[in-house]
Every structure is written in structure tokens, then in C-alpha cells.
Design a protein around this motif. Structure first.
Motif, mmCIF file in Angstrom:
data_model
loop_
_atom_site.group_PDB
_atom_site.id
_atom_site.type_symbol
_atom_site.label_atom_id
_atom_site.label_comp_id
_atom_site.label_asym_id
_atom_site.label_seq_id
_atom_site.Cartn_x
_atom_site.Cartn_y
_atom_site.Cartn_z
ATOM 1 N N LEU A 128 -14.757 -5.950 1.202
ATOM 2 C CA LEU A 128 -14.437 -7.123 2.008
ATOM 3 C C LEU A 128 -13.040 -7.650 1.712
ATOM 4 C CD1 LEU A 128 -17.829 -9.064 1.965
ATOM 5 C CD2 LEU A 128 -16.779 -7.878 3.901
ATOM 6 N N VAL A 129 -12.634 -7.651 0.437
ATOM 7 C CA VAL A 129 -11.287 -8.117 0.078
ATOM 8 C C VAL A 129 -10.235 -7.174 0.638
ATOM 9 C CG1 VAL A 129 -9.722 -8.515 -1.875
ATOM 10 C CG2 VAL A 129 -12.055 -9.388 -1.957
ATOM 11 N N VAL A 130 -10.462 -5.873 0.548
ATOM 12 C CA VAL A 130 -9.519 -4.901 1.101
ATOM 13 C C VAL A 130 -9.424 -5.053 2.611
ATOM 14 C CG1 VAL A 130 -9.131 -2.427 1.474
ATOM 15 C CG2 VAL A 130 -9.768 -3.263 -0.789
ATOM 16 N N ALA A 131 -10.555 -5.266 3.280
ATOM 17 C CA ALA A 131 -10.546 -5.445 4.735
ATOM 18 C C ALA A 131 -9.809 -6.724 5.121
ATOM 19 C CB ALA A 131 -11.980 -5.472 5.261
ATOM 20 N N ALA A 132 -9.959 -7.797 4.335
ATOM 21 C CA ALA A 132 -9.267 -9.054 4.641
ATOM 22 C C ALA A 132 -7.761 -8.874 4.538
ATOM 23 C CB ALA A 132 -9.749 -10.150 3.680
ATOM 24 N N PHE A 133 -7.279 -8.102 3.564
ATOM 25 C CA PHE A 133 -5.846 -7.821 3.476
ATOM 26 C C PHE A 133 -5.410 -6.927 4.638
ATOM 27 C CE2 PHE A 133 -6.065 -9.169 -0.997
ATOM 28 C CZ PHE A 133 -4.872 -9.873 -1.107
#
Length: 97
Positions: free
Chosen positions: A32-37
């Protein structure tokens, strides 16, 4: 959670289940953090550059401590002396047949 089972030959086997849930949750959070970036939901811009602190070292001449020590005077000499030394004799015990 674990199940304990005893085999016919006396061995004890412990089977654990459900221990990998935290690993799956961690992988989902990272994804989720990678997708948000990747989609631009989180954008971090550096606004000020980093700078190391300036260090100034100034030294002046020092002085080692001094001591005034008075000690006793010891005279070492030699002289002849006659000493009586005790003697020791050992007798073997007789064998009894």
C-alpha cells in the motif's frame, strides 16, 4: 495455535497453524505504501539541503602537575651471619614378614 500428536512409536509431533498472518499483513502494508508513492498520493520534496555542523577546535599549551614528595631513606647493605639449620634424617621402616 498448535496441535500436539503422539505417534505409535512414541514420538511427539507439534503442528502449528496460523502463525503467518502477521507476515501477510506486513506485506500488504508495504504494498500500500509503494502504491501510494507510485500513484502520487504521497509526494516528498526536499525543501532545504543538509549541511554538516562546523566544528572549531582551539587549544592552548597545558601544564603537567608537579608534586613534592618526601620519602624515607632506606640503606641496603650486607653482613655475614651464622645461622644454625636443623637437620632431618629419615629411617626406612623394617619389613615384617
Amino acid at each position: 495455535m498448535s496441535d500436539i500428536e503422539t505417534t505409535r512409536d512414541g514420538r511427539v509431533i507439534e503442528r502449528r497453524r496460523g502463525g503467518g498472518g502477521w507476515l501477510v499483513a506486513l506485506l500488504i502494508i508495504v504494498a500500500l505504501v509503494v502504491a501510494a508513492f507510485a500513484f502520487g498520493l504521497i509526494n516528498i520534496d526536499q525543501t532545504k539541503g543538509a549541511k554538516l555542523p562546523e566544528i572549531s577546535v582551539k587549544t592552548e599549551g597545558g601544564q603537567a602537575p608537579t608534586f613534592d614528595v618526601d620519602t624515607a631513606k632506606v640503606n641496603v647493605g650486607e653482613k655475614e651471619e651464622t645461622i644454625t639449620v636443623p637437620t632431618l634424617s629419615v629411617d626406612k621402616a623394617d619389613k615384617k614378614d
